[in-house]
Design a protein around this motif. Structure first.
Motif, PDB file in Angstrom:
ATOM      1  N   SER A  75       0.829  -1.190   0.000  1.00 29.42           N
ATOM      2  CA  SER A  75       0.000   0.000   0.000  1.00 29.42           C
ATOM      3  C   SER A  75       0.868   1.247   0.000  1.00 29.42           C
ATOM      4  N   HIS A  76       0.467   2.224  -0.788  1.00 27.15           N
ATOM      5  CA  HIS A  76       1.095   3.546  -0.764  1.00 27.15           C
ATOM      6  C   HIS A  76      -0.029   4.571  -0.881  1.00 27.15           C
ATOM      7  N   ILE A  77      -0.286   5.272   0.214  1.00 28.55           N
ATOM      8  CA  ILE A  77      -1.295   6.326   0.224  1.00 28.55           C
ATOM      9  C   ILE A  77      -0.529   7.641   0.317  1.00 28.55           C
ATOM     10  N   GLY A  78      -0.576   8.420  -0.747  1.00 27.64           N
ATOM     11  CA  GLY A  78       0.284   9.579  -0.877  1.00 27.64           C
ATOM     12  C   GLY A  78      -0.068  10.783  -0.034  1.00 27.64           C
ATOM     13  N   PHE A  79      -1.246  10.811   0.565  1.00 24.32           N
ATOM     14  CA  PHE A  79      -1.685  12.020   1.257  1.00 24.32           C
ATOM     15  C   PHE A  79      -1.681  11.894   2.784  1.00 24.32           C
ATOM     16  N   VAL A  80      -1.031  10.842   3.318  1.00 25.12           N
ATOM     17  CA  VAL A  80      -0.945  10.672   4.772  1.00 25.12           C
ATOM     18  C   VAL A  80       0.515  10.429   5.171  1.00 25.12           C
ATOM     19  N   GLU A  81       0.804  10.598   6.447  1.00 24.17           N
ATOM     20  CA  GLU A  81       2.180  10.425   6.913  1.00 24.17           C
ATOM     21  C   GLU A  81       2.643   8.976   6.790  1.00 24.17           C
ATOM     22  N   ASP A  82       1.833   8.019   7.301  1.00 19.35           N
ATOM     23  CA  ASP A  82       2.165   6.604   7.186  1.00 19.35           C
ATOM     24  C   ASP A  82       1.605   6.102   5.861  1.00 19.35           C
ATOM     25  N   LYS A  83       2.438   6.075   4.843  1.00 23.15           N
ATOM     26  CA  LYS A  83       2.010   5.733   3.480  1.00 23.15           C
ATOM     27  C   LYS A  83       1.489   4.296   3.358  1.00 23.15           C
ATOM     28  N   THR A  84       1.796   3.448   4.351  1.00 20.85           N
ATOM     29  CA  THR A  84       1.430   2.026   4.269  1.00 20.85           C
ATOM     30  C   THR A  84       0.236   1.681   5.160  1.00 20.85           C
ATOM     31  N   GLU A  85      -0.598   2.651   5.483  1.00 22.64           N
ATOM     32  CA  GLU A  85      -1.709   2.409   6.415  1.00 22.64           C
ATOM     33  C   GLU A  85      -2.595   1.221   6.051  1.00 22.64           C
ATOM     34  N   TRP A  86      -2.763   0.948   4.775  1.00 26.30           N
ATOM     35  CA  TRP A  86      -3.638  -0.156   4.379  1.00 26.30           C
ATOM     36  C   TRP A  86      -2.928  -1.512   4.420  1.00 26.30           C
ATOM     37  N   LYS A  87      -1.607  -1.528   4.412  1.00 25.94           N
ATOM     38  CA  LYS A  87      -0.880  -2.800   4.346  1.00 25.94           C
ATOM     39  C   LYS A  87      -1.263  -3.678   5.534  1.00 25.94           C
ATOM     40  N   GLU A 116      -4.968   7.925   9.932  1.00 22.95           N
ATOM     41  CA  GLU A 116      -5.078   9.240   9.302  1.00 22.95           C
ATOM     42  C   GLU A 116      -5.996   9.266   8.080  1.00 22.95           C
ATOM     43  N   CYS A 117      -5.995   8.224   7.279  1.00 16.66           N
ATOM     44  CA  CYS A 117      -6.793   8.263   6.048  1.00 16.66           C
ATOM     45  C   CYS A 117      -8.250   7.886   6.280  1.00 16.66           C
ATOM     46  N   TYR A 118      -8.649   7.616   7.522  1.00 20.25           N
ATOM     47  CA  TYR A 118     -10.000   7.098   7.774  1.00 20.25           C
ATOM     48  C   TYR A 118     -11.091   7.944   7.120  1.00 20.25           C
ATOM     49  N   ASP A 119     -11.100   9.251   7.348  1.00 20.60           N
ATOM     50  CA  ASP A 119     -12.186  10.080   6.808  1.00 20.60           C
ATOM     51  C   ASP A 119     -12.218  10.040   5.284  1.00 20.60           C
ATOM     52  N   ASP A 120     -11.077  10.258   4.642  1.00 18.84           N
ATOM     53  CA  ASP A 120     -11.044  10.241   3.184  1.00 18.84           C
ATOM     54  C   ASP A 120     -11.306   8.849   2.624  1.00 18.84           C
ATOM     55  N   CYS A 121     -10.689   7.838   3.227  1.00 22.31           N
ATOM     56  CA  CYS A 121     -10.824   6.474   2.703  1.00 22.31           C
ATOM     57  C   CYS A 121     -12.232   5.921   2.932  1.00 22.31           C
ATOM     58  N   SER A 122     -12.815   6.180   4.106  1.00 18.14           N
ATOM     59  CA  SER A 122     -14.174   5.688   4.346  1.00 18.14           C
ATOM     60  C   SER A 122     -15.167   6.426   3.444  1.00 18.14           C
ATOM     61  N   GLY A 123     -14.930   7.712   3.194  1.00 17.41           N
ATOM     62  CA  GLY A 123     -15.787   8.441   2.267  1.00 17.41           C
ATOM     63  C   GLY A 123     -15.704   7.881   0.855  1.00 17.41           C
ATOM     64  N   ALA A 124     -14.483   7.543   0.438  1.00 16.20           N
ATOM     65  CA  ALA A 124     -14.301   6.954  -0.898  1.00 16.20           C
ATOM     66  C   ALA A 124     -14.980   5.590  -0.982  1.00 16.20           C
ATOM     67  N   TRP A 125     -14.777   4.731   0.031  1.00 11.60           N
ATOM     68  CA  TRP A 125     -15.453   3.424   0.032  1.00 11.60           C
ATOM     69  C   TRP A 125     -16.968   3.615   0.015  1.00 11.60           C
ATOM     70  N   GLY A 126     -17.463   4.604   0.761  1.00 12.20           N
ATOM     71  CA  GLY A 126     -18.903   4.866   0.755  1.00 12.20           C
ATOM     72  C   GLY A 126     -19.415   5.087  -0.655  1.00 12.20           C
ATOM     73  N   PHE A 127     -18.678   5.886  -1.436  1.00 13.45           N
ATOM     74  CA  PHE A 127     -19.076   6.115  -2.823  1.00 13.45           C
ATOM     75  C   PHE A 127     -18.930   4.841  -3.654  1.00 13.45           C
ATOM     76  N   TYR A 128     -17.747   4.224  -3.618  1.00 13.14           N
ATOM     77  CA  TYR A 128     -17.512   3.070  -4.495  1.00 13.14           C
ATOM     78  C   TYR A 128     -18.441   1.901  -4.196  1.00 13.14           C
ATOM     79  N   VAL A 129     -18.738   1.655  -2.926  1.00  5.86           N
ATOM     80  CA  VAL A 129     -19.606   0.526  -2.572  1.00  5.86           C
ATOM     81  C   VAL A 129     -21.078   0.903  -2.710  1.00  5.86           C
ATOM     82  N   ASN A 130     -21.494   1.965  -2.011  1.00  2.00           N
ATOM     83  CA  ASN A 130     -22.922   2.302  -1.955  1.00  2.00           C
ATOM     84  C   ASN A 130     -23.471   2.911  -3.230  1.00  2.00           C
ATOM     85  N   ASP A 131     -22.620   3.566  -4.011  1.00  3.69           N
ATOM     86  CA  ASP A 131     -23.086   4.170  -5.264  1.00  3.69           C
ATOM     87  C   ASP A 131     -22.648   3.367  -6.485  1.00  3.69           C
ATOM     88  N   SER A 132     -21.335   3.243  -6.677  1.00  8.96           N
ATOM     89  CA  SER A 132     -20.830   2.625  -7.902  1.00  8.96           C
ATOM     90  C   SER A 132     -21.129   1.123  -7.978  1.00  8.96           C
TER      91      SER A 132
END
Length: 148
Positions: A75-87, A116-132
């Protein structure tokens, strides 16, 4: 008290087989920028979105019409301090039949409010799962990230 993993669910008037087929069609609802197989146990696939997010998922459970689990191996998340948060986290799709409908429960195990990415990542999952993904299941057309 531990904070819960990100979870969302919805119910559709489609069969578990239809919902399962949509889940495993990752290019149809998450991103057209997927490299690798997304429908075979043990397969790995890569996701990337601009320079913001890159990850590799290994399919560790694939139970037709019931459950899909992806284990995030890189995992590499470019907008948080710990880039490997999802690993080391797991992305879980569970299906259940309820009163002639199919419930899809999505959980990202390890995506918790403390990271750190919880708000952005959960918002993105909300869109991808619940909408897309829901749209792919119900209309045959999702809203994935387009190829760059």
């Amino acid at each position: 008290m531990t904070k819960p993993d990100y979870t969302t669910s919805f119910t559709v008037d489609k069969s578990p087989e239809d919902v399962f087929a949509a889940i495993t069609n990752v290019r149809g609802w998450w991103s057209e920028e997927i490299d690798g197989r997304t429908d075979k146990l043990g397969a790995e696939f890569k996701f990337h979105y601009q320079d913001l997010h890159k990850s590799t998922q290994k399919i560790t459970e694939l139970v037709p019409s019931k459950k899909v689990v992806w284990h995030v191996t890189e995992s590499h998340i470019g907008f948080v301090e710990d880039k490997t948060e999802w690993k080391g986290t797991d992305i879980v799709f569970e299906l259940a039949t309820k009163n002639g409908t199919t419930e899809l429960r999505f959980t990202h195990v390890g995506l918790v409010p403390a990271i750190e990415c919880y708000d952005d990542c959960s918002g993105a999952w909300g869109f991808y799962v619940n909408d897309s993904l829901r749209s792919l299941i119900t209309t045959g057309r999702g809203q994935p990230n387009r190829k760059e």
